[in-house]
Design a protein around this motif. Structure first.
Motif, PDB file in Angstrom:
ATOM      1  N   LEU A 113       0.826  -1.206   0.000  1.00 25.60           N
ATOM      2  CA  LEU A 113       0.000   0.000   0.000  1.00 25.60           C
ATOM      3  C   LEU A 113       0.860   1.256   0.000  1.00 25.60           C
ATOM      4  O   LEU A 113       1.979   1.274   0.513  1.00 25.60           O
ATOM      5  CB  LEU A 113      -0.925   0.017   1.210  1.00 25.60           C
ATOM      6  CG  LEU A 113      -1.829  -1.201   1.404  1.00 25.60           C
ATOM      7  CD1 LEU A 113      -2.703  -1.009   2.646  1.00 25.60           C
ATOM      8  CD2 LEU A 113      -2.680  -1.468   0.177  1.00 25.60           C
ATOM      9  N   GLY A 114       0.314   2.307  -0.565  1.00 25.61           N
ATOM     10  CA  GLY A 114       0.969   3.615  -0.559  1.00 25.61           C
ATOM     11  C   GLY A 114      -0.035   4.657  -0.998  1.00 25.61           C
ATOM     12  O   GLY A 114      -1.091   4.333  -1.575  1.00 25.61           O
ATOM     13  N   GLY A 115       0.248   5.908  -0.742  1.00 26.09           N
ATOM     14  CA  GLY A 115      -0.648   6.966  -1.169  1.00 26.09           C
ATOM     15  C   GLY A 115      -2.072   6.736  -0.706  1.00 26.09           C
ATOM     16  O   GLY A 115      -2.343   6.435   0.457  1.00 26.09           O
ATOM     17  N   ARG A 116      -3.009   6.829  -1.644  1.00 27.34           N
ATOM     18  CA  ARG A 116      -4.435   6.736  -1.308  1.00 27.34           C
ATOM     19  C   ARG A 116      -4.814   5.381  -0.699  1.00 27.34           C
ATOM     20  O   ARG A 116      -5.622   5.327   0.234  1.00 27.34           O
ATOM     21  CB  ARG A 116      -5.258   6.997  -2.568  1.00 27.34           C
ATOM     22  CG  ARG A 116      -6.766   6.961  -2.349  1.00 27.34           C
ATOM     23  CD  ARG A 116      -7.489   7.384  -3.601  1.00 27.34           C
ATOM     24  NE  ARG A 116      -8.870   6.945  -3.612  1.00 27.34           N
ATOM     25  CZ  ARG A 116      -9.658   6.953  -4.666  1.00 27.34           C
ATOM     26  NH1 ARG A 116      -9.178   7.395  -5.832  1.00 27.34           N
ATOM     27  NH2 ARG A 116     -10.898   6.520  -4.605  1.00 27.34           N
ATOM     28  N   SER A 117      -4.245   4.289  -1.199  1.00 22.23           N
ATOM     29  CA  SER A 117      -4.599   2.974  -0.651  1.00 22.23           C
ATOM     30  C   SER A 117      -4.145   2.834   0.790  1.00 22.23           C
ATOM     31  O   SER A 117      -4.861   2.254   1.627  1.00 22.23           O
ATOM     32  CB  SER A 117      -3.999   1.853  -1.507  1.00 22.23           C
ATOM     33  OG  SER A 117      -2.585   1.933  -1.551  1.00 22.23           O
ATOM     34  N   LEU A 118      -2.977   3.359   1.110  1.00 17.09           N
ATOM     35  CA  LEU A 118      -2.475   3.297   2.482  1.00 17.09           C
ATOM     36  C   LEU A 118      -3.316   4.160   3.396  1.00 17.09           C
ATOM     37  O   LEU A 118      -3.645   3.767   4.529  1.00 17.09           O
ATOM     38  CB  LEU A 118      -1.009   3.729   2.520  1.00 17.09           C
ATOM     39  CG  LEU A 118      -0.314   3.748   3.883  1.00 17.09           C
ATOM     40  CD1 LEU A 118      -0.467   2.426   4.612  1.00 17.09           C
ATOM     41  CD2 LEU A 118       1.157   4.113   3.722  1.00 17.09           C
ATOM     42  N   ILE A 119      -3.693   5.337   2.914  1.00 13.46           N
ATOM     43  CA  ILE A 119      -4.515   6.222   3.729  1.00 13.46           C
ATOM     44  C   ILE A 119      -5.884   5.605   4.005  1.00 13.46           C
ATOM     45  O   ILE A 119      -6.384   5.642   5.132  1.00 13.46           O
ATOM     46  CB  ILE A 119      -4.637   7.604   3.059  1.00 13.46           C
ATOM     47  CG1 ILE A 119      -3.339   8.374   3.262  1.00 13.46           C
ATOM     48  CG2 ILE A 119      -5.828   8.398   3.603  1.00 13.46           C
ATOM     49  CD1 ILE A 119      -3.211   9.618   2.427  1.00 13.46           C
ATOM     50  N   ALA A 120      -6.493   5.008   2.977  1.00 12.72           N
ATOM     51  CA  ALA A 120      -7.800   4.382   3.164  1.00 12.72           C
ATOM     52  C   ALA A 120      -7.740   3.323   4.258  1.00 12.72           C
ATOM     53  O   ALA A 120      -8.590   3.291   5.163  1.00 12.72           O
ATOM     54  CB  ALA A 120      -8.281   3.771   1.849  1.00 12.72           C
ATOM     55  N   SER A 151      -2.279   5.814  -5.736  1.00 12.91           N
ATOM     56  CA  SER A 151      -1.426   5.077  -4.799  1.00 12.91           C
ATOM     57  C   SER A 151      -0.012   4.897  -5.323  1.00 12.91           C
ATOM     58  O   SER A 151       0.846   4.373  -4.613  1.00 12.91           O
ATOM     59  CB  SER A 151      -2.035   3.686  -4.527  1.00 12.91           C
ATOM     60  OG  SER A 151      -3.368   3.788  -4.084  1.00 12.91           O
ATOM     61  N   SER A 152       0.231   5.351  -6.571  1.00 15.72           N
ATOM     62  CA  SER A 152       1.505   4.996  -7.194  1.00 15.72           C
ATOM     63  C   SER A 152       2.199   6.135  -7.935  1.00 15.72           C
ATOM     64  O   SER A 152       3.352   6.455  -7.628  1.00 15.72           O
ATOM     65  CB  SER A 152       1.287   3.822  -8.157  1.00 15.72           C
ATOM     66  OG  SER A 152       0.282   4.121  -9.131  1.00 15.72           O
TER      67      SER A 152
END
Length: 572
Positions: free
Chosen positions: A26-33, A480-481
């Motif tokens: 995960l990173g960016g938006r996926s990590l935040i979600a 996310s990328s």
């Protein structure tokens, strides 16, 4: 291994730990979600101590994938009350990645007036130091002071005075690559106001003495896949108007098609969009010593940003973008790029979202409080926000709050967040996007204007749901990328290379089908959070005036029925 850094703003403690196994892909938006779902009570006060905010990098950060270094900031939004991810270019994510930090979390809130700076030194040590004279400075002044104290090569993530005042339209500024201007904003959702409740004025990072190198499962395959992605991106940028001109290239299409908002989305065709057009924009850059083809982050092959000079030939602002020109220009009948640039510079210094500000001023003009096209009066109102007058503070609450107070007929918001620079009657896929977005009226949730324009009528509702759905299920992975603008340069063949990059990086199987599933999980997680926060299908609607009032430009209304919209939402 990537690290997670937690800063408790009440106890002033700093804890560093390995990133959770569940977060490794995960990173960016996926990590935040996932982080917000895991750790932030959906029913909490967005400006209270239980809300946490996270600054994180994307999944390809620390590598040579071009545009992989956008900074994502997330929390429960003070403006919308929904989950929120707002991202920005600049140096912030690059510096975090070089320090081996995937995510930095601010939690709790001080019990006394005790403002701090989060400092990350060259040895990657994270500490809290007194904010001192930084408090009360605008973003440009914060950067000047940080450079004077720590050297020119610092990266700064900061809030202006709007964040200190906990405004719900306050964003977070990030220094750009190159000149270091704080002109890249994670602007939407009021996250700058949340940073203000944590009493963190800025995050100041020195260059890492020893750069962190991410673990790559198959280095040879990874290098090969990255070269293919970067080659496709560079070739696409050679012909992409977004790269060759910048985001204001959109005006050439949105103006004549009636998509460009005019006078608070009244549906008229702009009579003066040529004054805001790419032609005028490029002439101004060329004649005054400005510049386009500027990369906001190191290694960017698209280079969609710009440096804009005033009539005197001196620097005025940077990254003057389409959304700002649309909302603070045509939407206000201010058909003068220089005046729009003045508004943009103020917003960057003060630290507020130009989309929200432009929509707010549009509502104010529509109710007759100030005249259409009066840039001086608009600037006076912005200064009221800075001064903290009663009406200025109301403006800091956002467009919907101002519209309700003034009894406005048209309030262009969804879930309390202002609509961006596309009239949904004449670009129905964006209307669908505004309504179905998990984060308020967010055009980037499914950035679809211009999708196959030669064969699809943007004002006709047929095919528009498909476009909105397709792009929403791509964009969650992109957020996310890499940079969303880079997707336009990559094109579909280039996008299909991205799963191979992730597969080689982690030594896993990852296909386009997996990419779609990845995006779907992000969106479903966001929807589940919002549902737990009290949001229902009744919140997934456009303002009624878009369905009731005919666009004078095209004769169109937003004509998707409630049943059609709900059918779409089942698949997004």
């Amino acid at each position: 291994m990537w690290k997670s850094v937690r800063v408790n703003t009440r106890t002033c403690s700093v804890a560093r730990e390995d990133i959770k196994d569940d977060y490794k892909l995960l990173g960016g938006r996926s990590l935040i979600a996932q982080f917000v779902m895991d750790e932030v009570d959906p029913r909490c006060d967005p400006l209270g101590r239980d809300n946490k905010m996270v600054f994180c990098t994307g999944i390809f950060a620390g590598t040579s994938v071009s545009t992989a270094h956008r900074l994502s900031v997330g929390a429960k939004s003070p403006l919308t009350g929904t989950i929120k991810e707002s991202n920005a270019g600049g140096t912030g994510a690059t510096y975090l990645a070089n320090h081996g930090i995937r995510m930095l979390v601010l939690e709790d809130m001080p019990e006394t007036d005790d403002w701090k700076i989060v400092r990350i030194d060259a040895n990657s040590e994270v500490s809290l130091i007194p904010a001192g004279d930084y408090l009360g400075l605008d973003n440009y002044a914060v950067v000047d002071k940080a450079k004077a104290e720590y050297g020119d090569n610092v990266s700064v993530i900061s809030i202006g005075k709007s964040g200190e005042m906990q405004y719900k339209n306050a964003g977070i500024a990030v220094t750009e690559f190159g000149k270091g201007h704080p002109c890249r904003l994670a602007a939407r959702g009021g996250l700058g106001g949340l940073m203000g409740t944590k009493q963190v004025k800025a995050i100041i990072m020195e260059q890492a003495a020893q750069k962190y190198k991410p673990e790559i499962a198959d280095p040879d395959a990874f290098k090969e896949k990255v070269l293919l992605v970067n080659k496709a991106m560079a070739e696409g940028a050679n012909t992409s108007p977004l790269a060759q001109i910048g985001t204001n290239s959109i005006t050439a299409a949105s103006g004549p098609q009636g998509v460009l908002p005019v006078k608070n989305f009244n549906g008229e065709l702009s009579k003066n969009y040529e004054a805001l057009s790419p032609t005028t924009f490029m002439e101004n850059l060329a004649s005054r010593g400005g510049k386009n083809r500027v990369g906001c982050q190191a290694g960017c092959l698209v280079k969609c940003s710009n440096i804009y000079h005033g009539k005197d030939g001196k620097y005025l602002t940077a990254s003057l973008e389409y959304e700002t020109i649309a909302l603070c220009g045509a939407n206000l009948d201010i058909n003068d790029l220089d005046r729009v640039a003045e508004i943009d510079r103020f917003c960057d210094e003060f630290g507020v979202d130009t989309i929200e500000v432009g929509a707010t001023l549009g509502v104010i003009m529509d109710t007759g409080k100030i005249a259409w096209g009066d840039a001086d009066a608009a600037m006076d109102l912005l200064k009221e926000m800075e001064e903290g007058t009663e009406f200025g503070r109301l403006m800091g609450e956002g467009t919907e709050a101002v519209g309700n107070y003034l009894g406005a007929k048209r309030i262009p918001t969804v879930k309390k967040q202002a609509i961006a620079g596309y009239d949904p009657r004449n670009c129905k896929s964006l209307g669908i996007t505004y309504a179905m977005s998990t984060q308020g009226a967010d055009h980037t949730f499914s950035s679809s204007f211009g999708a196959a324009p030669s064969i699809i009528d943007n004002s006709n509702k047929f095919f528009q749901p498909y476009i909105a759905q397709l792009l929403a299920n791509l964009t969650a992975f992109v957020d996310s990328s890499i940079c969303l603008i880079a997707v336009g340069a990559l094109g579909l063949p280039g996008i299909e290379l991205l799963p191979g990059v992730l597969a080689a990086m982690h030594g896993i199987e990852f296909t386009m089908e997996d990419l779609a599933a990845y995006s779907a999980k992000v969106i479903l997680t966001e929807r589940a959070y919002n549902k737990a926060a009290g949001f229902t299908v009744e919140d997934d609607k456009l303002p009624q005036f878009f369905s009731d009032e005919v666009s004078k430009a095209t004769g169109a209304v937003f004509d998707l029925t409630e049943e059609e919209m709900q059918a779409i939402l089942k698949f997004v």
